[in-house]
Design an enzyme around this catalytic site. Structure first.
Site, PDB file in Angstrom:
ATOM      1  N   GLY A  80       1.101  -1.255  -0.313  1.00 33.82           N
ATOM      2  CA  GLY A  80      -0.085   0.082   0.005  1.00 33.82           C
ATOM      3  C   GLY A  80       0.942   1.667   0.042  1.00 33.82           C
ATOM      4  NE  ARG A 133       1.875   8.679   7.886  1.00 38.06           N
ATOM      5  CZ  ARG A 133       3.206   8.298   8.092  1.00 38.06           C
ATOM      6  NH1 ARG A 133       3.929   9.615   7.512  1.00 38.06           N
ATOM      7  NH2 ARG A 133       3.954   7.156   8.145  1.00 38.06           N
ATOM      8  CE1 TYR A 183       0.029   5.467  14.022  1.00 36.21           C
ATOM      9  CE2 TYR A 183      -0.233   6.554  11.023  1.00 36.21           C
ATOM     10  CZ  TYR A 183      -0.919   5.346  12.135  1.00 36.21           C
ATOM     11  OH  TYR A 183      -1.725   4.545  11.835  1.00 36.21           O
ATOM     12  CB  CYS A 236      -9.655  24.005  18.565  1.00 32.38           C
ATOM     13  SG  CYS A 236      -9.923  26.302  17.581  1.00 32.38           S
ATOM     14  CE1 TYR A 247      -2.948   3.017   5.401  1.00 28.10           C
ATOM     15  CE2 TYR A 247      -0.283   2.941   4.543  1.00 28.10           C
ATOM     16  CZ  TYR A 247      -1.672   2.611   4.860  1.00 28.10           C
ATOM     17  OH  TYR A 247      -1.391   0.966   4.754  1.00 28.10           O
TER      18      TYR A 247
END
Length: 405
Positions: free
Chosen positions: A262, A299, A303, A328, A357
């Site tokens: 992917g 992301r 992460y 916010c 992603y």
């Protein structure tokens, strides 16, 4: 390809996702060539980037699809993926999803537990069908990646242990409504070390040998996905070395090799464009505030992932800044301590390696519209998803407004 970022941003507006389809094709061909000479199928992991045009582009090249919801199965079919090239994975499938997958007659359902196997058997019996299945084996190998994208250890929710897998295969082989045609493992995402993949493949291949010895004929050996890509300075796995490790593990086995790339296909094909709104300085700390937010690309927030960020056609002495959005939340950022020149209103920033992603994890948090998506192919650009409007966001709610008043 030389990309005129400014022209694309002017034509389509920002925030904006852009995908280089020629790059995606190049990645697919590299992987296909690495598996040349063996029976193989490349099943694109739809969750990485589920835009219909992206899936259709890969389907035209011969790719199958790895899906983790019935919605993704429908997307794959709508995009032209052949039904016998579709796998339905995922740790939690509803009865209606299982039923629809069986009715659509896709290649196989990838099972994650004994309880799930019993549900599939029951539903197959109700339909009077035989369910082609594979079982996801958890080899308990440390993938050496971010803990949120590690999936091959016993502490993770995915798959079953070797002993349980063997019991499930024996049960399925005796069942009138189950046909165990495949085996699957996937130890994690963004893998940059080959040894964990090699070890896992050897463990699972040994299980296949023991199953074949008791007349359970596994036809598909699915090695999952997870090949890492370069976001910063990662040293990644050469695809030929990856393929050779799989070949070595499965030596002597008559199986079709499946892989589920992917991120490898689309991450570096994509970029996210966002415009500068203004700058501010708090107690000596510089912030560049942009029109894109964590709802568009989560992301970095989720992460603490790194994405290279460039200012387009702006000169000047660079200094460190946090690139932050309008959402916010204190976690709404694309990069911290990024070296950037002085920036003005409407200057353009490009967040690289955003093809995987990115949009697929976007949301409408803060009632923000999802951005447009654009494809580049053979030097030409085209819109593949229009920007959401406010009306798009409230469409499923508006009819109920004031109903109780």
């Amino acid at each position: 390809m030389d990309i005129d970022y400014k022209a694309l941003a002017k034509k389509y507006g920002t925030p904006l996702y852009m995908y280089d389809f020629d790059y995606i094709e190049h990645r697919y061909n590299d992987l296909k060539e690495a598996f040349a000479g063996k029976k193989s199928l490349i099943n694109y992991a739809v969750k990485a980037n589920s835009n219909l045009s992206v899936i259709a582009h890969l389907a035209k090249l011969g790719a199958g699809a790895d899906c983790v919801s019935i919605g993704e199965v429908r997307r794959a079919l709508d995009a032209g993926v052949k039904k016998y090239n579709i796998i339905f994975s995922g740790v939690g499938k509803r009865d209606d999803e299982i039923r629809e997958a069986l009715e659509k007659d896709i290649l196989m359902l990838n099972l994650e537990s004994e309880a799930e196997m019993k549900r599939v058997e029951m539903i197959a019996k109700e339909l009077g069908k035989e369910a082609r299945i594979s079982i996801r084996v958890n080899p308990n190998i440390d993938p050496q990646t971010h803990p949120y994208i590690s999936t091959g250890l016993h502490e993770n929710k995915f798959g079953v242990e070797i002993d349980m897998a063997k019991r499930m295969y024996i049960y399925a082989n005796k069942s009138e409504y189950l046909n165990p045609v495949g085996i699957h493992f996937h130890i994690g995402s963004q893998l940059t070390k080959l040894d964990p993949i090699r070890e896992s493949a050897q463990i699972v291949a040994d299980l296949v040998r023991s199953l074949k010895a008791i007349k359970i004929d596994i036809k598909f050996f699915d090695v999952g996905g997870g090949i890492g890509v370069v976001y910063s300075d990662e040293i990644t796995i050469p695809v030929r070395d990856y393929a050779e490790a799989i070949f070595d593990a499965t030596k002597g086995l008559d199986v079709t090799l499946l892989c589920e790339p992917g991120r490898y296909m689309v991450a570096n094909a994509g970029a996210f464009f966002t415009s500068v709104l203004y700058e501010k300085v708090n107690a000596g700390k510089r912030f560049v505030i942009v029109d894109g937010g964590m709802n568009d690309l989560i992301r970095p927030s989720l992460y603490d992932a790194y994405h290279k960020i460039d200012a387009v056609m702006v000169e000047g002495e660079k200094s460190f800044a946090d690139v932050v959005g309008p959402v916010c939340e204190s976690g709404d950022f694309f990069g911290k301590n990024v070296l950037l020149p002085p920036l003005q209103h409407n200057d353009l920033l490009v967040v690289h390696s955003a093809g995987a992603y990115g949009f697929t994890m976007a949301s409408n948090y803060n009632t923000r519209p999802k951005p447009a998506e654009v494809a580049l192919e053979a030097g030409k650009d085209r819109l593949i998803r229009r920007r959401e409007s406010y009306e798009d966001q409230i469409r499923l709610e508006k009819e109920f407004l004031h109903r109780d008043q």
